[in-house]
Design a protein around this motif. Structure first.
Motif, PDB file in Angstrom:
ATOM      1  N   ARG A  86      81.830  34.509  39.198  1.00  0.00           N
ATOM      2  CA  ARG A  86      80.787  35.541  39.167  1.00  0.00           C
ATOM      3  C   ARG A  86      79.750  35.267  40.259  1.00  0.00           C
ATOM      4  NH1 ARG A  86      79.088  34.868  33.938  1.00  0.00           N
ATOM      5  NH2 ARG A  86      81.096  35.484  33.127  1.00  0.00           N
ATOM      6  N   GLU A  87      79.355  33.997  40.384  1.00  0.00           N
ATOM      7  CA  GLU A  87      78.369  33.629  41.400  1.00  0.00           C
ATOM      8  C   GLU A  87      78.914  33.873  42.806  1.00  0.00           C
ATOM      9  OE1 GLU A  87      75.575  29.816  42.724  1.00  0.00           O
ATOM     10  OE2 GLU A  87      76.841  29.666  40.946  1.00  0.00           O
ATOM     11  N   ILE A  88      80.186  33.567  43.026  1.00  0.00           N
ATOM     12  CA  ILE A  88      80.811  33.822  44.337  1.00  0.00           C
ATOM     13  C   ILE A  88      80.739  35.312  44.658  1.00  0.00           C
ATOM     14  CG2 ILE A  88      83.049  33.905  45.531  1.00  0.00           C
ATOM     15  CD1 ILE A  88      83.687  31.190  44.232  1.00  0.00           C
ATOM     16  N   GLY A  89      81.027  36.138  43.654  1.00  0.00           N
ATOM     17  CA  GLY A  89      80.960  37.597  43.859  1.00  0.00           C
ATOM     18  C   GLY A  89      79.566  38.042  44.256  1.00  0.00           C
ATOM     19  N   LYS A  90      78.563  37.529  43.551  1.00  0.00           N
ATOM     20  CA  LYS A  90      77.174  37.896  43.873  1.00  0.00           C
ATOM     21  C   LYS A  90      76.792  37.435  45.275  1.00  0.00           C
ATOM     22  CE  LYS A  90      75.415  37.751  39.125  1.00  0.00           C
ATOM     23  NZ  LYS A  90      74.561  37.006  38.189  1.00  0.00           N
ATOM     24  N   LEU A  91      77.167  36.203  45.609  1.00  0.00           N
ATOM     25  CA  LEU A  91      76.827  35.672  46.940  1.00  0.00           C
ATOM     26  C   LEU A  91      77.573  36.419  48.039  1.00  0.00           C
ATOM     27  CD1 LEU A  91      76.738  31.848  46.144  1.00  0.00           C
ATOM     28  CD2 LEU A  91      74.787  33.323  46.661  1.00  0.00           C
ATOM     29  N   THR A  92      78.793  36.833  47.772  1.00  0.00           N
ATOM     30  CA  THR A  92      79.558  37.614  48.751  1.00  0.00           C
ATOM     31  C   THR A  92      78.880  38.960  48.983  1.00  0.00           C
ATOM     32  OG1 THR A  92      81.611  36.531  48.074  1.00  0.00           O
ATOM     33  CG2 THR A  92      81.826  38.610  49.262  1.00  0.00           C
ATOM     34  N   ASP A  93      78.452  39.602  47.903  1.00  0.00           N
ATOM     35  CA  ASP A  93      77.731  40.876  48.040  1.00  0.00           C
ATOM     36  C   ASP A  93      76.438  40.685  48.831  1.00  0.00           C
ATOM     37  OD1 ASP A  93      79.710  42.098  46.587  1.00  0.00           O
ATOM     38  OD2 ASP A  93      78.558  42.185  44.710  1.00  0.00           O
ATOM     39  N   GLU A  94      75.708  39.610  48.526  1.00  0.00           N
ATOM     40  CA  GLU A  94      74.458  39.346  49.238  1.00  0.00           C
ATOM     41  C   GLU A  94      74.729  39.090  50.722  1.00  0.00           C
ATOM     42  OE1 GLU A  94      70.541  36.388  49.062  1.00  0.00           O
ATOM     43  OE2 GLU A  94      72.240  36.016  47.721  1.00  0.00           O
ATOM     44  N   MET A  95      75.793  38.348  51.015  1.00  0.00           N
ATOM     45  CA  MET A  95      76.130  38.065  52.412  1.00  0.00           C
ATOM     46  C   MET A  95      76.467  39.364  53.151  1.00  0.00           C
ATOM     47  SD  MET A  95      79.057  35.558  53.985  1.00  0.00           S
ATOM     48  CE  MET A  95      80.407  36.635  53.568  1.00  0.00           C
ATOM     49  N   LYS A  96      77.221  40.257  52.504  1.00  0.00           N
ATOM     50  CA  LYS A  96      77.545  41.545  53.134  1.00  0.00           C
ATOM     51  C   LYS A  96      76.274  42.336  53.419  1.00  0.00           C
ATOM     52  CE  LYS A  96      82.098  42.039  51.028  1.00  0.00           C
ATOM     53  NZ  LYS A  96      82.876  42.729  49.977  1.00  0.00           N
ATOM     54  N   HIS A  97      75.379  42.359  52.428  1.00  0.00           N
ATOM     55  CA  HIS A  97      74.119  43.098  52.594  1.00  0.00           C
ATOM     56  C   HIS A  97      73.303  42.511  53.750  1.00  0.00           C
ATOM     57  CE1 HIS A  97      70.345  45.098  51.727  1.00  0.00           C
ATOM     58  NE2 HIS A  97      69.766  43.908  51.638  1.00  0.00           N
ATOM     59  N   LEU A  98      73.174  41.178  53.762  1.00  0.00           N
ATOM     60  CA  LEU A  98      72.378  40.553  54.822  1.00  0.00           C
ATOM     61  C   LEU A  98      73.029  40.709  56.196  1.00  0.00           C
ATOM     62  CD1 LEU A  98      71.200  37.311  52.979  1.00  0.00           C
ATOM     63  CD2 LEU A  98      69.832  39.326  53.555  1.00  0.00           C
ATOM     64  N   SER A  99      74.345  40.730  56.236  1.00  0.00           N
ATOM     65  CA  SER A  99      75.036  40.965  57.512  1.00  0.00           C
ATOM     66  C   SER A  99      74.735  42.362  58.030  1.00  0.00           C
ATOM     67  CB  SER A  99      76.548  40.797  57.345  1.00  0.00           C
ATOM     68  OG  SER A  99      76.867  39.453  57.090  1.00  0.00           O
ATOM     69  N   GLU A 100      74.717  43.338  57.125  1.00  0.00           N
ATOM     70  CA  GLU A 100      74.370  44.706  57.510  1.00  0.00           C
ATOM     71  C   GLU A 100      72.922  44.788  58.000  1.00  0.00           C
ATOM     72  OE1 GLU A 100      76.195  47.530  57.757  1.00  0.00           O
ATOM     73  OE2 GLU A 100      77.923  46.223  57.391  1.00  0.00           O
ATOM     74  N   VAL A 101      72.024  44.115  57.273  1.00  0.00           N
ATOM     75  CA  VAL A 101      70.614  44.113  57.673  1.00  0.00           C
ATOM     76  C   VAL A 101      70.477  43.481  59.055  1.00  0.00           C
ATOM     77  CG1 VAL A 101      68.344  43.099  57.159  1.00  0.00           C
ATOM     78  CG2 VAL A 101      69.709  44.107  55.312  1.00  0.00           C
ATOM     79  N   LEU A 102      71.182  42.372  59.277  1.00  0.00           N
ATOM     80  CA  LEU A 102      71.114  41.706  60.580  1.00  0.00           C
ATOM     81  C   LEU A 102      71.687  42.601  61.676  1.00  0.00           C
ATOM     82  CD1 LEU A 102      70.519  39.178  62.289  1.00  0.00           C
ATOM     83  CD2 LEU A 102      72.809  38.361  61.679  1.00  0.00           C
ATOM     84  N   LYS A 103      72.797  43.251  61.401  1.00  0.00           N
ATOM     85  CA  LYS A 103      73.419  44.136  62.390  1.00  0.00           C
ATOM     86  C   LYS A 103      72.472  45.278  62.761  1.00  0.00           C
ATOM     87  CE  LYS A 103      77.674  44.890  61.457  1.00  0.00           C
ATOM     88  NZ  LYS A 103      78.882  45.452  60.828  1.00  0.00           N
ATOM     89  N   ASP A 104      71.814  45.854  61.744  1.00  0.00           N
ATOM     90  CA  ASP A 104      70.841  46.929  61.998  1.00  0.00           C
ATOM     91  C   ASP A 104      69.652  46.405  62.793  1.00  0.00           C
ATOM     92  OD1 ASP A 104      72.461  48.653  60.607  1.00  0.00           O
ATOM     93  OD2 ASP A 104      71.269  48.583  58.756  1.00  0.00           O
TER      94      ASP A 104
END
Length: 121
Positions: A74-92
């Motif tokens: 469950r924690e891996i899933g949450k961290l993966t989602d957070e990483m995707k979100h932060l990658s998008e924020v960084l890309k923007d």
């Protein structure tokens, strides 16, 4: 009566008056067998109980590890989602960041005003 062993076909009777010393030794032997069987029975019960306790302990450990594994997944899933979100924020952010577009981006220490312009308002 003699103390000789019974002849072929004769039946030897335990506790026979002709052989009282044999009756005592066979009674002692029978007592030893009974004590040995009882001791063996108790040891077997202890062994089975110990095996059962070991199996119970392993099952509890298994259940605990399964719960921990589920929690970690469950924690891996949450961290993966957070990483995707932060990658998008960084890309923007990289699209609009003045530091990345600066002609002097080789400078190791950026100017404070350039840094503040990159921060969200």
């Amino acid at each position: 009566l003699s103390h000789a062993a019974p002849a072929a076909g004769q039946v030897f009777l335990k506790g026979c008056a002709a052989f009282p010393h044999l009756a005592d030794s066979s009674h002692e032997e029978e007592d030893r067998k009974v004590r040995r069987r009882e001791k063996n029975r108790v040891a077997a019960q202890r062994s089975r109980k110990k095996q059962t306790q070991k199996a119970d302990k392993l099952h509890e450990e298994y259940e605990s590890l399964e719960q921990e594994n589920t929690s970690l997944k469950r924690e891996i899933g949450k961290l993966t989602d957070e990483m995707k979100h932060l990658s998008e924020v960084l890309k923007d952010h990289e699209k609009i960041c003045p530091l990345l577009h600066c002609s002097m981006n080789f400078v190791t220490v950026p100017r404070p005003d350039a840094l503040t312009s990159c921060l969200p308002r």
